[in-house]
Design a protein around this motif. Structure first.
Motif, PDB file in Angstrom:
ATOM      1  N   GLY A  23       0.795  -1.219   0.000  1.00  0.00           N
ATOM      2  CA  GLY A  23       0.000   0.000   0.000  1.00  0.00           C
ATOM      3  C   GLY A  23       0.826   1.268   0.000  1.00  0.00           C
ATOM      4  N   ASP A  24       2.048   1.206   0.506  1.00  0.00           N
ATOM      5  CA  ASP A  24       2.935   2.374   0.539  1.00  0.00           C
ATOM      6  C   ASP A  24       3.647   2.527  -0.804  1.00  0.00           C
ATOM      7  N   VAL A  25       4.090   3.754  -1.086  1.00  0.00           N
ATOM      8  CA  VAL A  25       4.903   4.021  -2.266  1.00  0.00           C
ATOM      9  C   VAL A  25       6.254   4.529  -1.770  1.00  0.00           C
ATOM     10  N   TYR A  26       7.325   3.856  -2.180  1.00  0.00           N
ATOM     11  CA  TYR A  26       8.681   4.215  -1.774  1.00  0.00           C
ATOM     12  C   TYR A  26       9.502   4.542  -3.014  1.00  0.00           C
ATOM     13  N   GLU A  27      10.060   5.742  -3.047  1.00  0.00           N
ATOM     14  CA  GLU A  27      10.962   6.128  -4.132  1.00  0.00           C
ATOM     15  C   GLU A  27      12.361   6.263  -3.551  1.00  0.00           C
ATOM     16  N   THR A  28      13.203   5.289  -3.835  1.00  0.00           N
ATOM     17  CA  THR A  28      14.568   5.302  -3.310  1.00  0.00           C
ATOM     18  C   THR A  28      15.435   6.159  -4.214  1.00  0.00           C
ATOM     19  N   MET A  29      15.894   7.247  -3.649  1.00  0.00           N
ATOM     20  CA  MET A  29      16.711   8.213  -4.374  1.00  0.00           C
ATOM     21  C   MET A  29      18.196   7.853  -4.307  1.00  0.00           C
ATOM     22  N   ALA A  30      18.596   7.221  -3.200  1.00  0.00           N
ATOM     23  CA  ALA A  30      20.013   6.872  -3.027  1.00  0.00           C
ATOM     24  C   ALA A  30      20.115   5.519  -2.334  1.00  0.00           C
ATOM     25  N   PRO A  31      20.195   4.431  -3.104  1.00  0.00           N
ATOM     26  CA  PRO A  31      20.454   3.142  -2.467  1.00  0.00           C
ATOM     27  C   PRO A  31      21.892   3.097  -1.953  1.00  0.00           C
ATOM     28  N   ALA A  32      22.130   2.224  -1.009  1.00  0.00           N
ATOM     29  CA  ALA A  32      23.456   2.133  -0.390  1.00  0.00           C
ATOM     30  C   ALA A  32      24.575   2.019  -1.415  1.00  0.00           C
ATOM     31  N   ALA A  33      24.337   1.293  -2.499  1.00  0.00           N
ATOM     32  CA  ALA A  33      25.379   1.110  -3.516  1.00  0.00           C
ATOM     33  C   ALA A  33      25.807   2.430  -4.143  1.00  0.00           C
ATOM     34  N   SER A  34      24.937   3.439  -4.136  1.00  0.00           N
ATOM     35  CA  SER A  34      25.280   4.724  -4.752  1.00  0.00           C
ATOM     36  C   SER A  34      26.004   5.665  -3.796  1.00  0.00           C
ATOM     37  N   THR A  35      26.108   5.269  -2.512  1.00  0.00           N
ATOM     38  CA  THR A  35      26.761   6.124  -1.508  1.00  0.00           C
ATOM     39  C   THR A  35      27.912   5.399  -0.812  1.00  0.00           C
ATOM     40  N   ASP A  36      28.463   4.404  -1.469  1.00  0.00           N
ATOM     41  CA  ASP A  36      29.507   3.566  -0.860  1.00  0.00           C
ATOM     42  C   ASP A  36      29.056   3.008   0.485  1.00  0.00           C
ATOM     43  N   GLY A  37      27.745   2.733   0.596  1.00  0.00           N
ATOM     44  CA  GLY A  37      27.201   2.127   1.806  1.00  0.00           C
ATOM     45  C   GLY A  37      26.884   3.086   2.937  1.00  0.00           C
ATOM     46  N   ALA A  38      27.230   4.365   2.788  1.00  0.00           N
ATOM     47  CA  ALA A  38      27.063   5.315   3.881  1.00  0.00           C
ATOM     48  C   ALA A  38      25.611   5.601   4.225  1.00  0.00           C
ATOM     49  N   LEU A  39      24.724   5.578   3.221  1.00  0.00           N
ATOM     50  CA  LEU A  39      23.362   6.056   3.410  1.00  0.00           C
ATOM     51  C   LEU A  39      22.435   5.371   2.422  1.00  0.00           C
TER      52      LEU A  39
END
Length: 169
Positions: A23-39
């Motif tokens: 039911g929720d909508v989640y738009e992931t703007m920065a997965p961990a792989a794109s931030t070297d795991g930081a965020l």
């Protein structure tokens, strides 16, 4: 390291990876792989009655910033309501969940430090279907995420008082 090397991540509005999760909508703007795991950073829309079951992230902190609406949060065995403009920080190892107990959609951002928790909906969520709205999942669909929960270092912690006649809430 050169201070002049281009290293900034920029994701334009509406260009994240969108998934539907019960039911929720989640738009992931920065997965961990794109931030070297930081965020891991996700924008969330939570309709009335929606939200995940009680759970614990064992190896990541999770934070929420409400843009609009209100959500009820579980903090261990107590609840409180967070409103637009509020920040909620959930340290790793804390039983929590959020639920929209109002009649208006809530809009928030969620982020994991370190990143990785967003992998649950990136891998286990539904792809959006044009012209349709996300549907609430029956309890067995959520329980089918068990293997992903283990890999993302998440435990579901559902107590008898967390259920109603339809299953976990």
């Amino acid at each position: 390291m050169s201070y002049y090397a281009p290293r900034v991540l920029h994701v334009p509005a509406g260009k994240g990876v969108v998934k539907w999760m019960s039911g929720d909508v989640y738009e992931t703007m920065a997965p961990a792989a794109s931030t070297d795991g930081a965020l891991g950073f996700t924008v969330c829309w939570v309709p009335p009655g929606s939200g995940p079951v009680a759970h614990v992230h064992k190896s990541a902190d999770e934070s929420f910033y409400l843009i609009s609406g209100s959500l009820e949060f579980l903090n261990g065995d107590q609840t409180f309501v967070a409103d637009a403009g509020d920040l909620v920080f959930v340290p790793r190892g804390t039983r929590h969940r959020f639920r929209n107990v109002t009649d208006e959609e809530a809009h928030m951002v969620s982020f994991f430090t370190p990143g990785g928790g967003e992998g649950l909906w990136l891998e286990g969520g539904d792809d959006p279907v044009a012209g349709r709205k996300p549907e609430f999942w029956p309890p067995e669909r959520g329980m089918a995420l068990g293997p992903l929960l283990g890999r993302e270092d998440i435990d579901m912690v559902i107590l008898p008082e967390d259920t109603d006649s339809n299953g976990p809430v």
